[in-house]
Design a protein around this motif. Structure first.
Motif, PDB file in Angstrom:
ATOM      1  N   ALA A   1       8.219   4.058   5.437  1.00  0.00           N
ATOM      2  CA  ALA A   1       6.952   4.114   4.586  1.00  0.00           C
ATOM      3  C   ALA A   1       7.258   5.030   3.376  1.00  0.00           C
ATOM      4  O   ALA A   1       7.801   6.192   3.448  1.00  0.00           O
ATOM      5  CB  ALA A   1       6.158   4.900   5.615  1.00  0.00           C
ATOM      6  N   PHE A   2       6.475   4.618   2.404  1.00  0.00           N
ATOM      7  CA  PHE A   2       6.669   5.143   0.907  1.00  0.00           C
ATOM      8  C   PHE A   2       5.412   5.104   0.145  1.00  0.00           C
ATOM      9  O   PHE A   2       5.065   4.519  -0.527  1.00  0.00           O
ATOM     10  CB  PHE A   2       7.908   4.303   0.156  1.00  0.00           C
ATOM     11  CG  PHE A   2       8.138   5.419  -1.101  1.00  0.00           C
ATOM     12  CD1 PHE A   2       8.970   6.403  -0.986  1.00  0.00           C
ATOM     13  CD2 PHE A   2       7.926   4.592  -2.266  1.00  0.00           C
ATOM     14  CE1 PHE A   2       9.516   6.997  -1.979  1.00  0.00           C
ATOM     15  CE2 PHE A   2       8.486   5.419  -3.350  1.00  0.00           C
ATOM     16  CZ  PHE A   2       9.150   6.677  -3.275  1.00  0.00           C
ATOM     17  N   GLY A   3       4.399   5.865   0.782  1.00  0.00           N
ATOM     18  CA  GLY A   3       2.999   5.911   0.331  1.00  0.00           C
ATOM     19  C   GLY A   3       2.426   4.626   0.738  1.00  0.00           C
ATOM     20  O   GLY A   3       2.520   4.214   2.082  1.00  0.00           O
ATOM     21  N   SER A   4       1.837   3.696   0.027  1.00  0.00           N
ATOM     22  CA  SER A   4       1.114   2.527   0.415  1.00  0.00           C
ATOM     23  C   SER A   4       2.287   1.550   0.279  1.00  0.00           C
ATOM     24  O   SER A   4       2.067   0.240   0.510  1.00  0.00           O
ATOM     25  CB  SER A   4      -0.083   2.191  -0.477  1.00  0.00           C
ATOM     26  OG  SER A   4       0.722   2.131  -1.883  1.00  0.00           O
ATOM     27  N   MET A   5       3.570   1.908  -0.138  1.00  0.00           N
ATOM     28  CA  MET A   5       4.481   0.823  -0.305  1.00  0.00           C
ATOM     29  C   MET A   5       5.674   0.796   0.808  1.00  0.00           C
ATOM     30  O   MET A   5       5.446   1.863   1.578  1.00  0.00           O
ATOM     31  CB  MET A   5       5.230   0.970  -1.423  1.00  0.00           C
ATOM     32  CG  MET A   5       4.203   1.015  -2.718  1.00  0.00           C
ATOM     33  SD  MET A   5       5.223   1.220  -4.319  1.00  0.00           S
ATOM     34  CE  MET A   5       5.849  -0.573  -4.462  1.00  0.00           C
ATOM     35  N   THR A   6       6.462  -0.045   0.871  1.00  0.00           N
ATOM     36  CA  THR A   6       7.799  -0.119   1.940  1.00  0.00           C
ATOM     37  C   THR A   6       8.674   0.278   1.029  1.00  0.00           C
ATOM     38  O   THR A   6       9.033  -0.460   0.038  1.00  0.00           O
ATOM     39  CB  THR A   6       7.952  -1.179   2.804  1.00  0.00           C
ATOM     40  OG1 THR A   6       6.677  -1.288   3.443  1.00  0.00           O
ATOM     41  CG2 THR A   6       9.018  -1.117   3.589  1.00  0.00           C
TER      42      THR A   6
END
Length: 115
Positions: free
Chosen positions: A42-47
């Protein structure tokens, strides 16, 4: 055109485990998916994907852009089609790159199925 949901760091085999451990244990990102040659965080709203590439000697960063018409967007960007990089399964789009060589997956966003 807009930012996609994935960013990948393509990592040589010899530093893959250490790189995954760095993002998991030191940075503290939650693991969202583990595959044989890839770990997603999980990287904020990104993967953020850390991909193991056995025959690679350096790190590459690959990004994703969404566009409703990937063919037209590729033409607008004036970038070369680079679909030989990785197979695109169930994806409407193309691989390309920016002038510096950053690989870009330029694709149409798939809408979630109802139900």
């Amino acid at each position: 055109m807009e930012a996609g949901k994935n960013i990948a760091i393509k990592v040589p085999l010899y530093v893959w485990e250490d790189t995954v451990a760095f993002y998991r244990d030191k940075v503290g990102l939650p693991v969202t998916r583990e595959l044989e040659n890839s770990t997603g965080f999980a990287f904020g709203s990104m993967t953020l994907w850390i991909d193991r590439i056995p025959h690679q000697s350096q790190v590459d960063v690959w990004i994703e852009l969404f566009d409703d018409d990937p063919d037209a967007a590729l033409t607008r960007l004036g970038s070369a089609r680079r679909d030989e990089l990785e197979p695109l399964t169930d994806v409407t789009g193309h691989w390309t790159s920016d002038p510096a060589g950053t690989v870009i997956l330029l694709r149409k966003e798939q809408m979630a199925s109802p139900g």
